[in-house]
Write a protein that holds these residues in place. Structure first.
Motif, PDB file in Angstrom:
ATOM      1  N   VAL A 446      49.386  34.348  88.912  1.00  0.00           N
ATOM      2  CA  VAL A 446      49.515  33.216  87.997  1.00  0.00           C
ATOM      3  C   VAL A 446      49.316  33.759  86.586  1.00  0.00           C
ATOM      4  N   VAL A 447      50.361  33.728  85.771  1.00  0.00           N
ATOM      5  CA  VAL A 447      50.312  34.407  84.476  1.00  0.00           C
ATOM      6  C   VAL A 447      49.375  33.704  83.496  1.00  0.00           C
ATOM      7  N   ASN A 448      49.175  32.414  83.649  1.00  0.00           N
ATOM      8  CA  ASN A 448      48.268  31.675  82.765  1.00  0.00           C
ATOM      9  C   ASN A 448      47.014  31.240  83.530  1.00  0.00           C
ATOM     10  N   SER A 535      59.357  27.744  84.210  1.00  0.00           N
ATOM     11  CA  SER A 535      60.158  28.942  83.982  1.00  0.00           C
ATOM     12  C   SER A 535      59.304  30.057  83.361  1.00  0.00           C
ATOM     13  N   LEU A 536      59.363  31.238  83.963  1.00  0.00           N
ATOM     14  CA  LEU A 536      58.661  32.388  83.398  1.00  0.00           C
ATOM     15  C   LEU A 536      59.280  32.802  82.066  1.00  0.00           C
ATOM     16  N   GLU A 537      60.589  32.636  81.927  1.00  0.00           N
ATOM     17  CA  GLU A 537      61.249  32.958  80.662  1.00  0.00           C
ATOM     18  C   GLU A 537      60.648  32.126  79.530  1.00  0.00           C
ATOM     19  N   LYS A 538      60.353  30.878  79.838  1.00  0.00           N
ATOM     20  CA  LYS A 538      59.739  29.990  78.845  1.00  0.00           C
ATOM     21  C   LYS A 538      58.360  30.505  78.443  1.00  0.00           C
ATOM     22  N   TYR A 539      57.590  30.939  79.426  1.00  0.00           N
ATOM     23  CA  TYR A 539      56.244  31.448  79.160  1.00  0.00           C
ATOM     24  C   TYR A 539      56.302  32.662  78.238  1.00  0.00           C
ATOM     25  N   TYR A 540      57.157  33.624  78.560  1.00  0.00           N
ATOM     26  CA  TYR A 540      57.215  34.847  77.755  1.00  0.00           C
ATOM     27  C   TYR A 540      57.862  34.599  76.393  1.00  0.00           C
ATOM     28  N   LEU A 541      58.779  33.639  76.320  1.00  0.00           N
ATOM     29  CA  LEU A 541      59.396  33.291  75.039  1.00  0.00           C
ATOM     30  C   LEU A 541      58.341  32.736  74.080  1.00  0.00           C
ATOM     31  N   ARG A 543      55.317  33.499  74.024  1.00  0.00           N
ATOM     32  CA  ARG A 543      54.435  34.599  73.630  1.00  0.00           C
ATOM     33  C   ARG A 543      55.159  35.661  72.799  1.00  0.00           C
ATOM     34  N   GLY A 544      56.460  35.469  72.601  1.00  0.00           N
ATOM     35  CA  GLY A 544      57.233  36.449  71.847  1.00  0.00           C
ATOM     36  C   GLY A 544      57.404  37.755  72.594  1.00  0.00           C
ATOM     37  N   GLU A 545      57.408  37.692  73.935  1.00  0.00           N
ATOM     38  CA  GLU A 545      57.525  38.887  74.763  1.00  0.00           C
ATOM     39  C   GLU A 545      58.747  38.778  75.654  1.00  0.00           C
ATOM     40  N   GLU A 546      59.181  39.919  76.150  1.00  0.00           N
ATOM     41  CA  GLU A 546      60.304  39.944  77.085  1.00  0.00           C
ATOM     42  C   GLU A 546      59.765  39.863  78.515  1.00  0.00           C
ATOM     43  N   LYS A 547      60.384  39.047  79.326  1.00  0.00           N
ATOM     44  CA  LYS A 547      59.948  38.906  80.718  1.00  0.00           C
ATOM     45  C   LYS A 547      60.128  40.224  81.467  1.00  0.00           C
ATOM     46  N   PRO A 548      59.065  40.695  82.169  1.00  0.00           N
ATOM     47  CA  PRO A 548      59.191  41.941  82.939  1.00  0.00           C
ATOM     48  C   PRO A 548      60.203  41.785  84.066  1.00  0.00           C
ATOM     49  N   PRO A 549      60.920  42.851  84.413  1.00  0.00           N
ATOM     50  CA  PRO A 549      61.890  42.759  85.511  1.00  0.00           C
ATOM     51  C   PRO A 549      61.179  42.580  86.850  1.00  0.00           C
ATOM     52  N   ASN A 551      62.238  42.854  91.127  1.00  0.00           N
ATOM     53  CA  ASN A 551      63.354  43.262  91.986  1.00  0.00           C
ATOM     54  C   ASN A 551      63.627  42.307  93.142  1.00  0.00           C
ATOM     55  N   HIS A 552      62.789  41.264  93.288  1.00  0.00           N
ATOM     56  CA  HIS A 552      63.056  40.281  94.344  1.00  0.00           C
ATOM     57  C   HIS A 552      62.307  38.993  94.014  1.00  0.00           C
ATOM     58  N   PRO A 553      62.932  37.817  94.210  1.00  0.00           N
ATOM     59  CA  PRO A 553      62.258  36.555  93.893  1.00  0.00           C
ATOM     60  C   PRO A 553      60.913  36.381  94.598  1.00  0.00           C
ATOM     61  N   LEU A 554      60.759  36.990  95.785  1.00  0.00           N
ATOM     62  CA  LEU A 554      59.521  36.866  96.543  1.00  0.00           C
ATOM     63  C   LEU A 554      58.314  37.398  95.769  1.00  0.00           C
ATOM     64  N   TYR A 555      58.563  38.345  94.863  1.00  0.00           N
ATOM     65  CA  TYR A 555      57.468  38.996  94.144  1.00  0.00           C
ATOM     66  C   TYR A 555      57.253  38.412  92.737  1.00  0.00           C
ATOM     67  N   GLU A 556      58.004  37.374  92.392  1.00  0.00           N
ATOM     68  CA  GLU A 556      57.941  36.825  91.036  1.00  0.00           C
ATOM     69  C   GLU A 556      56.574  36.198  90.745  1.00  0.00           C
ATOM     70  N   ASP A 557      56.091  36.390  89.510  1.00  0.00           N
ATOM     71  CA  ASP A 557      54.852  35.749  89.078  1.00  0.00           C
ATOM     72  C   ASP A 557      55.065  34.242  88.918  1.00  0.00           C
ATOM     73  N   ILE A 558      53.958  33.506  88.698  1.00  0.00           N
ATOM     74  CA  ILE A 558      53.992  32.034  88.678  1.00  0.00           C
ATOM     75  C   ILE A 558      53.412  31.541  87.356  1.00  0.00           C
ATOM     76  N   TYR A 559      54.109  30.622  86.722  1.00  0.00           N
ATOM     77  CA  TYR A 559      53.636  29.977  85.487  1.00  0.00           C
ATOM     78  C   TYR A 559      53.393  28.505  85.805  1.00  0.00           C
ATOM     79  N   VAL A 560      52.142  28.089  85.740  1.00  0.00           N
ATOM     80  CA  VAL A 560      51.751  26.741  86.166  1.00  0.00           C
ATOM     81  C   VAL A 560      51.607  25.834  84.952  1.00  0.00           C
ATOM     82  N   ASN A 561      52.280  24.692  84.993  1.00  0.00           N
ATOM     83  CA  ASN A 561      52.161  23.685  83.957  1.00  0.00           C
ATOM     84  C   ASN A 561      50.846  22.926  84.147  1.00  0.00           C
ATOM     85  N   LEU A 562      50.000  22.910  83.103  1.00  0.00           N
ATOM     86  CA  LEU A 562      48.673  22.305  83.221  1.00  0.00           C
ATOM     87  C   LEU A 562      48.743  20.805  83.483  1.00  0.00           C
ATOM     88  N   GLU A 563      49.663  20.132  82.821  1.00  0.00           N
ATOM     89  CA  GLU A 563      49.787  18.682  83.038  1.00  0.00           C
ATOM     90  C   GLU A 563      50.220  18.392  84.467  1.00  0.00           C
TER      91      GLU A 563
END
Length: 576
Positions: A446-448, A535-541, A543-549, A551-563
């Motif tokens: 969970v990135v946040n 969207s993880l792209e939204k999270y990194y955008l 923060r002014g950062e580029e989303k890390p690559p 290699n498979h959706p199964l391993y993707e990090d999670i960005y949780v909306n607090l509301e």
């Protein structure tokens, strides 16, 4: 008897405390193959325990001094090789080339030197010379994984993608769990536009169609004729069906992954196969004495195991060997869902555990593996870890089927786990509201999480890390929990120990939703909710950062909306 068989014999004798038998087996193995490095280390340990410290120290010294590849018989060649490595590290590439060439003039069959020379030639931009070096290494030592992997990289750099894929396959013939080869294959197949074939490679699955197209020789026809196999097996469970209730969510529509209204579990069986052989590692394969692949228990790229000409010779086990290893069995979820219930299959199939001489399981190094087997009463002297002995044959190979479909826990499997482990759970007070952190994991974090924890703490939650707890404590904590919030991950396997009515909120990356723990919730009577991340792209955008690559959706990090998290907690009726 091969040195590998004698090593197994020595290890099992050592575990039983029979030091004399262990020493004898080690000495026999060394006599057959004096370059069997691991036997010197084991013999040193045995001799030390026997009180023969001087002999043990000589053994250890010999073990430490043995090079990883004993081919440079000429000491001068070895000296040039060491000098070349030092020069290469210092960046003096042309001088390193000269030293490698001097080593190879003295010892032309020095395969590792050919590989290293190829690496330097490639760095110098001499791609054709590098390919020639790698091919020479493969010819000298056809079982050197690094040679095929390096050759694959060189062919890819030259644009010869088919050649590069073929070399990756040859590396996997030698070492089926070789991670870099799978990464290369995924990249190379994507370059060819073979998207459906590429993504399984990220999960260490080599699709059959890739073998058929790129195998270095015409791919042999794999015999899956189960005629004789059917006569060897005994049915345990018939196919059964469970009916499912939809999960709860704040979304307007339930995610399509949860559209199941019923789930059909396959039948189960046990087979006894005299003279059978098995492979348990990145793949699982069972092969009959007449070389038929048993497709019903094959997982991963079992066809490669059947056809490979480069696997280590199988270690033979006298007596009854129960082969229980499963694909993914060195992960907590698959150990619990797929492997441990096989002990119950043996029991239900009328197998007397005391008459089984050995059990092959994925591993015995991880704490939960040792602790769960101890609670099941399995004699550690009977354990053969596939991580050390992936290729086995047995006088009588006993093969239980998977409990159900791979990675899907069954009703009877869940009942078995609860019956075996709940009574032995550690008696301790645990929090009733828990959040399971994956922050120390290498993926699906969970990135946040800090913001999530700040919110959950106000609702009375306590953050827990499963890797910090022994197995019995995990069982006890889940048995006493009232509310569990967690990102999708193996920690939720323990929901099988929850009491009916426990509220579970599982969080997913939007593009990767799994039904595993929803199905466990159906079996146990859990009140199950799920939340899709943003969207993880939204999270990194933001923060002014580029989303890390990834290699498979199964391993993707999670960005949780607090509301959204607050909303689903209120939906679940969790008081703040």
């Amino acid at each position: 008897m091969t040195p590998e068989n004698l090593k197994l014999q020595a290890e099992l004798a050592y575990q039983k405390g029979d030091l004399a038998a262990a020493a004898t087996a080690c000495q026999k193995g060394i006599k057959i193959n004096p370059s069997q490095t691991s036997l010197y280390g084991l013999l040193g340990q045995v001799l030390w325990d026997m009180g023969k410290t001087a002999a043990a120290q000589r053994c250890y010294e010999h073990w430490r001094q043995m090079p990883p590849e004993i081919v440079a018989i000429n000491p001068e060649a070895g000296a040039y090789f060491d000098k070349a490595n030092t020069l290469a590290i210092a960046g003096k590439l042309s001088e390193a080339v000269a030293s490698y060439e001097q080593a190879l003039q003295l010892e032309p069959n020095y395969a590792v030197a050919w590989v290293n020379l190829g690496i330097i030639q490639r760095k110098l931009g001499n791609i054709d010379e590098a390919i020639g070096c790698y091919r020479r290494a493969c010819a000298v030592n056809p079982n050197l994984v690094d040679a095929y992997y390096s050759l694959s990289n060189a062919w890819a750099e030259k644009g010869e993608i088919a050649q590069a894929i073929s070399c990756c396959i040859q590396a996997l013939e030698i070492k089926p769990d070789f991670e870099p080869a799978y990464s290369n294959l995924q990249y190379l197949l994507l370059q060819q536009g073979k998207i459906e074939s590429a993504f399984p490679c990220a999960l260490h699955i080599l699709p059959v169609e890739v073998l058929q197209e790129f195998y270095p020789e015409p791919f042999p026809i794999v015999n899956n004729d189960d005629t004789e196999w059917v006569s060897l097996r005994q049915s345990v469970h018939t196919s059964t069906t469970i009916y499912l209730t939809p999960p709860k969510t704040i979304d307007e529509n339930v995610h399509r992954s949860f559209n199941w209204r019923r789930y059909i579990y396959p039948s189960t069986f046990i087979a006894q196969m005299p003279g059978g052989r098995a492979w348990g590692d990145a793949y699982t394969a069972v092969i009959t004495a007449d070389n038929q692949l048993v497709s019903e228990v094959a997982r991963g790229s079992a066809e490669l195991i059947l056809t490979s000409r480069k696997l280590p010779e199988p270690t033979h086990v006298e007596g009854n060997l129960a082969f229980l290893s499963v694909r993914g069995g060195n992960t907590y979820y698959h150990w619990m869902a797929d492997l441990l219930p096989k002990f119950e299959l043996l029991h239900l199939g009328g197998m007397d555990r005391s008459k089984i001489d050995y059990f092959a399981v994925n591993g015995y190094d991880l704490a939960y593996q040792r602790q769960s087997l101890e609670l099941l009463g399995i004699d550690p002297h009977k354990i053969i870890p596939s991580s050390q002995f992936p290729h086995l044959t047995a006088k009588n190979l006993i093969v239980p089927s998977l409990p159900g479909n791979q990675g899907i826990m069954t009703q009877w499997g869940a009942e078995f786990l609860r019956r075996q482990f709940l009574p032995a759970a550690a008696k301790r007070n645990f929090p009733e509201k828990i959040y399971i952190s994956r922050q120390t994991a290498s993926y699906r974090r969970v990135v946040n999480e800090k913001e999530i924890l700040d919110l959950l703490l106000t609702w009375g939650f306590v953050c827990v890390r499963m890797e910090m707890m022994i197995f019995a404590e995990q069982v006890a904590m889940f048995a006493g929990a009232k509310v569990i919030v967690a990102p999708h991950g193996a920690g939720l396997t323990n929901t099988v120990f929850c009491q009916p009515g426990t509220k579970v909120i599982e969080m997913f990356a939007r593009q990767s939703v799994s039904i595993n723990y929803w199905l466990i919730a159906q079996l146990v009577g859990i009140d199950y909710y799920y939340l899709l991340g943003d969207s993880l792209e939204k999270y990194y955008l933001q923060r002014g950062e580029e989303k890390p690559p990834c290699n498979h959706p199964l391993y993707e990090d999670i960005y949780v909306n607090l509301e959204a998290l607050g909303e689903i907690l209120r939906l679940a009726g969790v008081g703040s």
